[in-house]
Design a protein around this motif. Structure first.
Motif, short mmCIF file in Angstrom:
data_model
loop_
_atom_site.label_atom_id
_atom_site.label_comp_id
_atom_site.label_asym_id
_atom_site.label_seq_id
_atom_site.Cartn_x
_atom_site.Cartn_y
_atom_site.Cartn_z
N UNK A 263 1.00 -1.26 0.06
CA UNK A 263 -0.07 0.07 -0.03
C UNK A 263 0.86 1.17 0.05
N UNK A 264 0.37 2.23 -0.75
CA UNK A 264 1.12 3.57 -0.76
C UNK A 264 0.04 4.71 -0.38
N UNK A 265 0.52 5.43 0.59
CA UNK A 265 -0.25 6.44 1.22
C UNK A 265 0.41 7.82 1.08
N UNK A 266 -0.15 8.82 0.43
CA UNK A 266 0.42 10.09 0.50
C UNK A 266 -0.07 11.32 1.33
N UNK A 267 1.24 11.63 1.90
CA UNK A 267 0.93 12.74 2.76
C UNK A 267 1.83 13.91 2.24
N UNK A 268 1.95 15.27 3.01
CA UNK A 268 2.54 15.93 2.65
C UNK A 268 3.75 16.35 3.81
N UNK A 269 4.94 17.19 2.98
CA UNK A 269 5.92 17.55 3.86
C UNK A 269 5.50 19.07 4.49
N UNK A 270 4.37 19.54 4.18
CA UNK A 270 3.95 21.00 4.62
C UNK A 270 3.52 20.50 5.95
N UNK A 271 3.51 21.46 7.11
CA UNK A 271 3.17 21.07 8.19
C UNK A 271 1.67 21.15 8.41
N UNK A 272 1.11 21.98 7.57
CA UNK A 272 -0.47 22.34 7.68
C UNK A 272 -1.05 21.86 6.46
N UNK A 273 -2.47 21.75 6.70
CA UNK A 273 -3.42 21.54 5.78
C UNK A 273 -3.86 20.40 4.77
N UNK A 274 -2.66 19.23 4.92
CA UNK A 274 -2.86 18.22 4.43
C UNK A 274 -2.68 17.93 3.12
N UNK A 275 -3.21 17.12 2.13
CA UNK A 275 -3.00 16.83 0.67
C UNK A 275 -4.44 16.77 0.07
N UNK A 276 -4.65 17.16 -1.15
CA UNK A 276 -5.84 17.02 -2.02
C UNK A 276 -4.96 16.54 -3.39
N UNK A 277 -5.31 15.26 -3.45
CA UNK A 277 -4.66 14.77 -4.74
C UNK A 277 -5.31 14.79 -5.98
N UNK A 278 -6.74 15.23 -5.68
CA UNK A 278 -7.54 15.55 -7.04
C UNK A 278 -7.03 16.89 -7.58
N UNK A 279 -6.34 17.88 -6.87
CA UNK A 279 -6.30 18.99 -7.24
C UNK A 279 -5.51 19.32 -8.54
N UNK A 280 -4.32 18.43 -8.52
CA UNK A 280 -3.52 18.54 -9.90
C UNK A 280 -3.50 17.23 -10.59
N UNK A 281 -3.33 17.22 -11.90
CA UNK A 281 -2.96 16.28 -12.67
C UNK A 281 -1.99 15.19 -12.16
N UNK A 282 -0.86 15.61 -11.73
CA UNK A 282 0.16 14.85 -11.09
C UNK A 282 -0.32 13.77 -9.85
N UNK A 283 -1.15 14.49 -8.98
CA UNK A 283 -1.95 13.72 -8.03
C UNK A 283 -2.95 12.71 -8.43
N UNK A 284 -3.54 13.07 -9.47
CA UNK A 284 -4.61 12.36 -9.95
C UNK A 284 -4.30 10.89 -10.75
N UNK A 285 -3.14 11.26 -11.34
CA UNK A 285 -2.03 10.18 -11.84
C UNK A 285 -1.80 9.02 -10.92
N UNK A 286 -1.37 9.59 -9.82
CA UNK A 286 -0.86 8.78 -8.67
C UNK A 286 -2.11 8.23 -8.10
N UNK A 287 -3.27 8.65 -7.92
CA UNK A 287 -4.20 7.95 -7.37
C UNK A 287 -4.60 6.75 -8.27
N UNK A 288 -4.78 6.88 -9.61
CA UNK A 288 -5.17 6.17 -10.60
C UNK A 288 -4.22 4.75 -10.55
N UNK A 289 -3.10 5.09 -10.07
CA UNK A 289 -2.10 3.66 -9.64
C UNK A 289 -2.18 3.20 -8.49
N UNK A 290 -3.18 3.77 -7.52
CA UNK A 290 -3.21 3.02 -6.42
C UNK A 290 -2.85 3.77 -5.10
#
Length: 315
Positions: A263-290
């Motif tokens: 399993x791969x789970x993505x978080x952020x190096x930023x301290x606050x606000x978390x991730x939104x992988x649907x915002x950019x194409x680069x995140x959407x592609x990652x989600x499509x691959x699991x």
């Protein structure tokens, strides 16, 4: 009026340390620490259990199990728990117990200090007072009491190595504050949603990989080959990890991990606000691959949750 019963679980840390020729080392017992706040011997009945005597750098998941079991075994006997702990891994331990003590109906309050108890300018006594007030406040759940703040255990992070206000609440308002000798709750009471359940099995085959410029995707594959069953990817910003537009294209490595059951789970190096992988194409592609989104969870909280989930899926 019957006095409340508080159980102190002592685990070492800076708060219990004394100088040695090789630097600070934990030495004070829990009973010796309690001598710094004698007023609570009058306000409540306090028992102390010396679980560990460790620099918290050495705290491992098996120690989380020890702490969680100690609370679960004594839950009916006591009204609340205070856990004295080193600061360096306190956020990991508090996040772990937040997940392991499902629907805990007692306060479980972690505390420690940046300076050893008894030295000039120490924050030990004030943090102990904060922890005891939070414990006596009766709000169920796991917390960190530090620097006048009461922080939910699965939303805390240590941000400072030396400043006394070392911890912050990440992506969630403070649970409370302790100032001028008074505790003020700032958040609603956490009401257990079901029966108490102890999760005391952990699968430690979880790794954290920080994405940095120049990191080769082969490193992710090496983690998979080493036997990791889950990997937390600390990406950029809202969850960015290099794709086919970069010489370091991670997309094939994502497929490799999925094919090997990791399993791969993505978080952020930023301290606050978390991730939104649907915002950019680069995140959407990652989600499509699991790749899963870690949302607003901290790395500390994700680590504990994944260890529990993997253990229970395998049982």
């Amino acid at each position: 009026m019957k006095k409340k019963r508080i159980c102190v679980l002592a685990t070492g840390g800076t708060i219990a340390s004394r100088p040695t020729p090789n630097g600070l080392m934990p030495a004070l017992t829990g009973e010796e620490l309690l001598a710094a706040v004698p007023e609570f011997k009058v306000a409540c009945d306090v028992d102390c259990v010396q679980l560990l005597q460790l620099d918290s750098t050495n705290v491992q998941p098996e120690h989380w199990i020890l702490m969680a079991r100690a609370v679960a075994e004594r839950r009916v006997q006591y009204d609340a728990f205070v856990i004295t702990h080193g600061t360096d891994t306190m956020a990991y331990s508090a996040a772990a117990l937040s997940a392991m003590l499902e629907n805990i109906d007692r306060p479980v309050v972690f505390t420690g200090s940046q300076l050893p108890a008894g030295v000039p300018g120490t924050d030990a006594e004030q943090n102990l007072l904060t922890a005891f007030h939070a414990a006596l406040g009766g709000r169920a759940g796991v917390y960190i009491a530090f620097g006048g703040k009461i922080i939910f255990g699965d939303d805390a992070r240590k941000l400072c190595t030396m400043q006394l206000a070392a911890f912050a609440s990440i992506n969630r308002p403070l649970a409370g504050r302790f100032t001028g000798g008074h505790l003020t709750w700032l958040a609603e009471t956490q009401t257990p949603t079901g029966a108490f359940r102890l999760h005391d099995q952990l699968d430690t085959r979880v790794a954290v990989l920080k994405i940095v410029p120049g990191l080769q995707p082969k490193m992710l594959e090496l983690f998979v080959d080493a036997g990791c069953c889950a990997i937390i990817l600390e990406g950029y910003g809202l969850g960015g990890i290099p794709d086919q537009e970069s010489p370091a294209n991670f997309l094939p490595a994502f497929t490799y991990a999925k094919e090997h059951g990791c399993r791969l789970v993505c978080t952020t190096q930023c301290t606050y606000d978390g991730v939104d992988m649907g915002c950019y194409e680069i995140g959407v592609r990652a989600q499509q691959l699991g790749v899963e989104s870690g949302g607003r969870c901290t790395t500390e909280a994700l680590l504990a949750k994944l260890m529990i989930e993997l253990a229970e899926q395998g049982s």
